[in-house]
Design an enzyme around this catalytic site. Structure first.
Site, PDB file in Angstrom:
ATOM      1  N   ILE A  50       0.820  -1.317   0.194  1.00 29.05           N
ATOM      2  CA  ILE A  50      -0.203  -0.058   0.073  1.00 29.05           C
ATOM      3  C   ILE A  50       0.829   1.372  -0.030  1.00 29.05           C
ATOM      4  O   ILE A  50       0.458   2.226   0.076  1.00 29.05           O
ATOM      5  CB  ILE A  50      -1.033   0.175   1.188  1.00 29.05           C
ATOM      6  CG1 ILE A  50      -0.431  -0.125   2.452  1.00 29.05           C
ATOM      7  CG2 ILE A  50      -1.859  -1.112   1.036  1.00 29.05           C
ATOM      8  CD1 ILE A  50      -1.260   0.122   3.905  1.00 29.05           C
ATOM      9  N   GLU A  91       2.392   1.474  12.360  1.00 29.07           N
ATOM     10  CA  GLU A  91       1.446   2.154  13.192  1.00 29.07           C
ATOM     11  C   GLU A  91       1.943   2.970  14.297  1.00 29.07           C
ATOM     12  O   GLU A  91       1.832   4.198  14.415  1.00 29.07           O
ATOM     13  CB  GLU A  91       0.734   1.106  13.927  1.00 29.07           C
ATOM     14  CG  GLU A  91       0.305  -0.174  13.221  1.00 29.07           C
ATOM     15  CD  GLU A  91      -0.723  -0.211  12.038  1.00 29.07           C
ATOM     16  OE1 GLU A  91      -1.774   0.852  12.373  1.00 29.07           O
ATOM     17  OE2 GLU A  91      -0.720  -0.813  11.178  1.00 29.07           O
ATOM     18  N   LYS A 103      16.010   3.140   4.036  1.00 31.53           N
ATOM     19  CA  LYS A 103      15.374   4.380   3.238  1.00 31.53           C
ATOM     20  C   LYS A 103      13.727   4.471   3.134  1.00 31.53           C
ATOM     21  O   LYS A 103      13.159   5.405   3.584  1.00 31.53           O
ATOM     22  CB  LYS A 103      15.970   4.414   1.749  1.00 31.53           C
ATOM     23  CG  LYS A 103      15.818   5.794   1.106  1.00 31.53           C
ATOM     24  CD  LYS A 103      16.717   5.609  -0.173  1.00 31.53           C
ATOM     25  CE  LYS A 103      16.850   6.879  -0.828  1.00 31.53           C
ATOM     26  NZ  LYS A 103      17.763   6.934  -2.083  1.00 31.53           N
TER      27      LYS A 103
HETATM   28 MO1  MOS Z   1      -3.870  -0.624   9.108  1.00 27.51          MO
HETATM   29  S1  MOS Z   1      -5.146   0.325  10.074  1.00 27.51           S
HETATM   30  O1  MOS Z   1      -2.881  -1.823   9.956  1.00 27.51           O
HETATM   31  O2  MOS Z   1      -4.027  -0.638   7.388  1.00 27.51           O
END
Ligand code: MOS
Length: 719
Positions: free
Chosen positions: A465, A679, A607
């Site tokens: 992501i 997190e 990095k």
């Molecule tokens: Mo997350 S809230 O671990 O995408």
């Protein structure tokens, strides 16, 4: 433990393997494919907040140019996974069922999807769909629905004596509020759904987990697992908003089936505020007490978070008070408040980010009451073992992180007396706040293939992501195999590849990285067996294959944690240091300097790890100073569903952020000694900013965001 991996990381590390693809636009995201015959779906949202649809007029839309179909609850094919067994009652709670009946449960709920041969035509036709409603009274604010609180998961707990803080010589009790916030990823959610046969489906969709999305689709549409293919090669940020199958995805899959053409459905920015979850508005109260020398006596942490009427969302923000500091008596109370809004979901640091704002603020308030430096107060209550389970930590170097951060920010320049430092007409303050998050390792598999030309291919179904997963995986493979990164290809984002969990909960490097590590270790061993005596640490793989007349050598391994998780408490820690400038007349807060320190084991990819921390810190600054979903409760409608009115930090709001790492391997969690940091990059940051604002001004803001209106009108006296 691989010695190679446990050497201190270089200060730079590898650049993103997909960086060039991303900055040149060559990377294709889920909305950027065009299967033959593709058409476009646009959702129509309810204009009321609660009630029933009396009638829905789709005629004008159906007659509009290019329209293939308008689907509503009246004509939608039955979705197998939604149906309740005959004779059984409807479950009281569950995920939202699209087009299931005529009920409206929140404002903007999808009531129709219009499919047309172009996006513009679908969008125009969607504007022609008109519904008549029977409207029921609604509740969208926490304050006007206090009678409906329900228990929140397992969040009500006690250790030691309940409310022991009240007996302490130094004590305080305060309330803290965070508003709803939205993930605001740059990439909009998008899906393309294409039926390859009656029961065979391919989708390109924005997801944090291609296999979890596949499994979600399988369970909603009751399809054979092997017949559903999910692709998500690039994801432009998600922060928790892409961990489940959302209604717009169901709408695209359903309409593709009806019109027998591939359907693309792209959410607009406004939809991103109402259709893919958010961090829930949460009220908290903390009672905290200590002895004169700073030893914590007790903490009582109470929280109420909002949820929807149809689904219970429990993120237990009170957990931080049980585990962060050594404290003999801790009790927590957690409730949820069902409102006529869409369901909340996980958002970066879910639970902990909310809870840490309250806890780290309360601890700061206590430090002033005791006149003890905030870092010293935390060291006095330093947990050497997990206060919750009593287990030893697998590794914890938070005390080193405090020192690194304090040196970095120049903590010695801080004055304990608030509102006592000014510079060029601005009030100056320093604050700090800590974060913690469980360090997880899940099951994963990886395939490693050495090709005849010496190219290594690694395959696993993980999504990336944004943190740079491919870069980290290639770094691990390169270190184990002893070959340069440019000889390694990393395949991911495809549900047919070996098992990988969703990218969430800061667990990818520890989980998928372990599988990659193991696959490479085993593959290398197989080469060494082929070579026999005289094998070196860096075999010439291509030469060995040629010599043995092999086109390639490959291996697939399954990897999971072992019994170490039962013996040790595993967490990552962070501490954030902030210097702010506050303007005494306008109340404007400028974040002037930030130093974040992570204790997250060995840093695999320095990095991208730095980027991860910087991104999380910026998210935390947004949480502290800007982000706030505003609902007009008269109508139940979100009013700031755009980036003009919902503020996120921009470059001008952010100073240089220094990201430091303790960088000591965790000996137990996995072969790399690496723990998560996604997190903890955000958790604790909002408290650090609020604490710095207090130090600058003497004004304690307990309701986020800390906007200028909460600071103007102060009787500030510059020394
Ligand atoms: Mo997350 S809230 O671990 O995408």
């Amino acid at each position: 433990m691989n010695d190679q991996l446990n050497k201190p990381s270089s200060s730079t590390g590898m650049s993103r393997i997909d960086g060039r693809l991303k900055v040149t636009g060559a990377a294709r995201y889920s909305g950027e494919f065009t299967p033959a015959g593709m058409v476009y779906g646009v959702l129509v949202g309810s204009t009321i907040t609660k009630g029933t649809i009396k009638s829905i007029d789709t005629k004008a839309a159906e007659r509009a140019p290019g329209v293939l179909k308008v689907i509503t609850h009246l004509n939608a094919p039955k979705i197998a996974g939604y149906q309740v067994e005959p004779g059984k009652p409807e479950p009281a709670k569950g995920t939202y069922k699209l087009f299931y009946n005529n009920k409206v449960l929140f404002n903007g709920q999808p009531i129709a999807v219009v499919v047309a041969d172009s996006f513009e035509r679908a969008l125009f036709a969607a504007s022609l769909v008109k519904a008549q409603y029977n409207t029921d009274p609604h509740h969208t604010s926490m304050q006007d629905n206090t009678g409906a609180f329900a228990p929140g998961g397992d969040g009500t707990t006690k250790r030691g004596t309940v409310d022991a803080w009240k007996t302490a010589p130094f004590k305080l009790e305060q309330e803290y509020i965070i508003p709803s916030e939205v993930h605001s990823a740059m990439e909009l959610h998008a899906i393309i759904a294409k039926w390859d046969a009656e029961d065979k489906l391919t989708v390109w969709t924005k997801t944090q987990g291609v296999q979890d999305t596949r499994d979600g689709i399988v369970s909603i549409f009751k399809l054979p697992k092997e017949n559903v293919q999910v692709n998500s090669k690039f994801v432009g940020g998600a922060f928790g908003s892409a961990l489940q199958v959302w209604p717009h995805e169901v709408a695209a899959i359903l309409s593709a089936k009806v019109v027998k053409r591939p359907v693309k459905l792209l959410l607009g920015r406004a939809d991103m505020f109402t259709s893919v979850g958010y961090r829930p508005y949460t009220w908290q109260k903390i009672g905290i007490g200590a002895t004169a020398d700073g030893k914590l006596v007790g903490i009582t942490h109470e929280a109420v978070g909002q949820t929807s009427t149809y689904e219970d969302f429990n993120e237990e923000p009170i957990g931080v008070s049980r585990s962060t500091y050594a404290c003999p008596n801790v009790n927590t109370i957690y409730k949820i408040n069902p409102l006529d809004i869409g369901s909340p979901t996980w958002m970066r640091g879910p639970g902990e980010a909310t809870g840490a704002f309250a806890l780290e603020s309360a601890l700061d308030e206590l430090s002033y009451a005791l006149n003890i430096d905030p870092i010293k107060l935390r060291l006095i209550n330093y947990a050497e073992t997990d206060p919750e389970s009593g287990k030893p930590f697998s590794s914890k170097y938070l005390n080193e992180a405090y020192k690194l951060g304090a040196d970095g920010i120049g903590w010695d320049d801080r004055k304990q007396k608030p509102a006592s430092v000014s510079k060029n007409g601005w009030m100056v303050g320093y604050g700090m706040g800590g974060g913690m998050f469980g360090a997880y390792r899940d099951k994963a598999a990886a395939k490693a293939i050495m090709m005849a030309d010496g190219t290594l291919i690694i395959q696993t179904a993980v999504s990336d992501i944004g943190p740079g997963t491919g870069t980290a995986m290639v770094t691990i493979a390169s270190d184990v195999m002893g070959i340069p990164a440019d000889k390694i290809r990393f395949d991911m984002g495809d549900s047919s590849l070996p098992l990988a969990p969703s990218q969430g909960g800061s667990s990818t490097t520890a989980t998928v990285g372990s599988a990659v590590y193991q696959a490479c270790t085993d593959l290398k061993e197989n080469f060494q067996k082929l070579i026999g005596n005289g094998g070196t640490d860096k075999p010439d793989y291509a030469a060995v294959l040629k010599q043995h007349n092999l086109p390639k050598l490959e291996i697939t391994v399954d990897s999971s944690g072992g019994p170490e998780r039962d013996k040790y408490a595993m967490y990552s820690w962070s501490v954030h240091f902030v210097r702010v400038l506050v303007h005494p007349t306008t109340g404007v807060v400028k974040v002037d300097k930030v130093v974040c320190v992570a204790d997250s084991g060995h840093i695999v990819s320095p990095k991208t790890a730095r980027s991860q921390i910087v991104g999380g810190a910026i998210g935390g600054i947004g949480m502290a100073l800007m982000e706030e979903v505003i609902i007009d409760d008269r109508y139940g409608k979100l009013v700031n569903n755009n980036f003009a009115d919902y503020h996120v930090p921009v470059n001008a709001d952010i100073p240089q952020i220094e990201a430091l790492f303790v960088n000591k391997p965790d000996p137990y969690i996995n072969p790399m000694g690496a723990k998560g940091m996604g997190e903890i990059a955000l958790i604790g940051m909002a408290g650090a900013v609020a604490n710095a604002v207090y130090n600058a001004t003497g004004k304690r803001v307990r309701e986020l965001p800390i906007t200028p209106d909460k600071l103007v009108g102060m009787e500030l006296e510059l020394s």
